[in-house]
Design an enzyme around this catalytic site. Sequence first.
Site, short mmCIF file in Angstrom:
data_model
loop_
_atom_site.label_atom_id
_atom_site.label_comp_id
_atom_site.label_asym_id
_atom_site.label_seq_id
_atom_site.Cartn_x
_atom_site.Cartn_y
_atom_site.Cartn_z
N LYS A 79 1.98 15.11 39.09
CA LYS A 79 0.91 14.52 38.20
C LYS A 79 0.63 13.14 38.94
O LYS A 79 1.47 12.77 39.24
CB LYS A 79 0.95 15.18 36.93
CG LYS A 79 0.33 14.62 35.62
CD LYS A 79 0.44 14.94 34.33
CE LYS A 79 -0.60 14.61 33.44
NZ LYS A 79 0.04 15.00 31.97
N SER A 160 -3.58 17.39 29.46
CA SER A 160 -4.14 16.97 30.76
C SER A 160 -4.00 17.53 31.96
O SER A 160 -3.98 16.45 33.19
CB SER A 160 -3.32 14.89 30.31
OG SER A 160 -2.50 14.86 30.07
N SER A 184 0.81 19.20 27.09
CA SER A 184 -0.54 18.87 28.21
C SER A 184 -0.38 19.72 28.95
O SER A 184 -0.77 19.54 30.48
CB SER A 184 -0.47 17.04 28.69
OG SER A 184 -1.13 16.92 27.81
#
Length: 493
Positions: A79, A160, A184
């Site tokens: 990420k 996210s 997330s």
Amino acid sequence: MNRRLPVKLRELSECFRTKSLDPFSVVEQCFALAEQRKDLNAFVRLSTSQARHQAKQSAQRYRDGKPLGALDGAPIAMKDNFCTKNVHTTCGSRMLENFVPTYSATVYERLECQGALLVGKTNMDQFGMGSGTVDSIFGPTKNCWSENLQKDEFRIAGGSSGGSAVAVASGICFAALGSDTGGSTRNPASYCGVVGFKSTYGLISRHGLIPLVNSMDVPGIITKNVDDCIVVFNAIAGPDDRDSTTIKVPFNAINVPKLDRISLKGLKVGIPIEYHCEGLSDEVLKAWTDVADMLEEAGAIVETVSLPYTSASIFVYSILNQCEISSNMARYDGIQYGHRSDEDSSTEQLYARSRAEGFNSVVKNRILAGNYFLLRNNYDKYFLKALKVRRLIANDFDQVFRKVDVLLTPTTLSAAPRYKDFTRSNNRDQCAVQDFCTQPANMGGIPALSVPIRLSEEQLPISLQLMGPNFSEQRLFEVAKWIEANVQFDKYC
């Protein structure tokens, strides 16, 4: 000609050992697939030259008969809020659009030391503030299970860490790291039909993870199956002198459980009544009921339990989240690092303009709200009261785990919504709905894992969540593997 890649990391490693595959050809297949599926917008940057160099080194180790383990030669993704040395790390924001770290996050260093190959950095909501991966400067990530990818008809990936979930679900990489502050990692894993895991707070180093909420942030793991999740977890967990919040005792690696040795007889499974909440879809409820029945038939003791302060959890989470964000975002002033405006009339104007240009409306709103809660007149009323209720939420978990071994809940209240429906509400309201089942685990610091169960009538993944007391990762993985084997979600993939 490309051949079908193995399903599990250990199978991939065995193929490398027997020379039926080699790391370089595998990573080339991953890049080819990434190019084919760039319409999903899972990656913000591919690390082609770096991964090819790593693949050559891995291939040489296999030729020498000295592989580093099951991750050697395995394509993984990170990420884009984990620092990676000499590779852009943007947090999906204009504020860090040109930021190139001079060091790597501990979790990435440990993966690299195990021989993993970095395919690229994945898309995310700006600074991790969201539950859809729709608020990135690089545009939204699209769920690979979408019926239609055109215009605003596609399904959201969740957030996210949506880019990481889509990268794994679409087969571009074998594993990906996300960050989990209120769900997330588990939220997008649920929507994308993959395994999403957050450990006990402090078992995995946060060094090099650009912070959102220090007291809740946990590096999360996304994989296709439970066994791979264990392999990655064992590679990255353990104390780190560079992170004072890591637990200092040595980490004992999790044993990959053999299915025929997993017994659920006598296992106490709690079903929290508070998670049967407004907005829970009938299909998720049925999956929840069916799996509870499966566990009971296998010898588990399934009983209803209560977590009274769950109803207050989302409000407490929102207050504490925004208070810590207002503190963490103060470092982005346009002078030390981050986006810098052309404004030069005064230092104050430079700060204001740089932040106005670098942050989107979601980030600005959370900063403003956090500063409001921390005002002298509001500090006791909001921040201190939220901390007290957070303790009550943690106490709820402590009390219930004296009665049961694990909790079984939904991960999300429904299958992935369409982008056009998701964006009708504002970011704050969406997070309140999408994170309802996931954020309490972050409030209590306990481990939690999302495992895919079945497809909805619209052929979208539905997942359930397991939670356990601190340091119960071994048991969580065993129960999750049993569920995984019995629901056989892989037949849909």
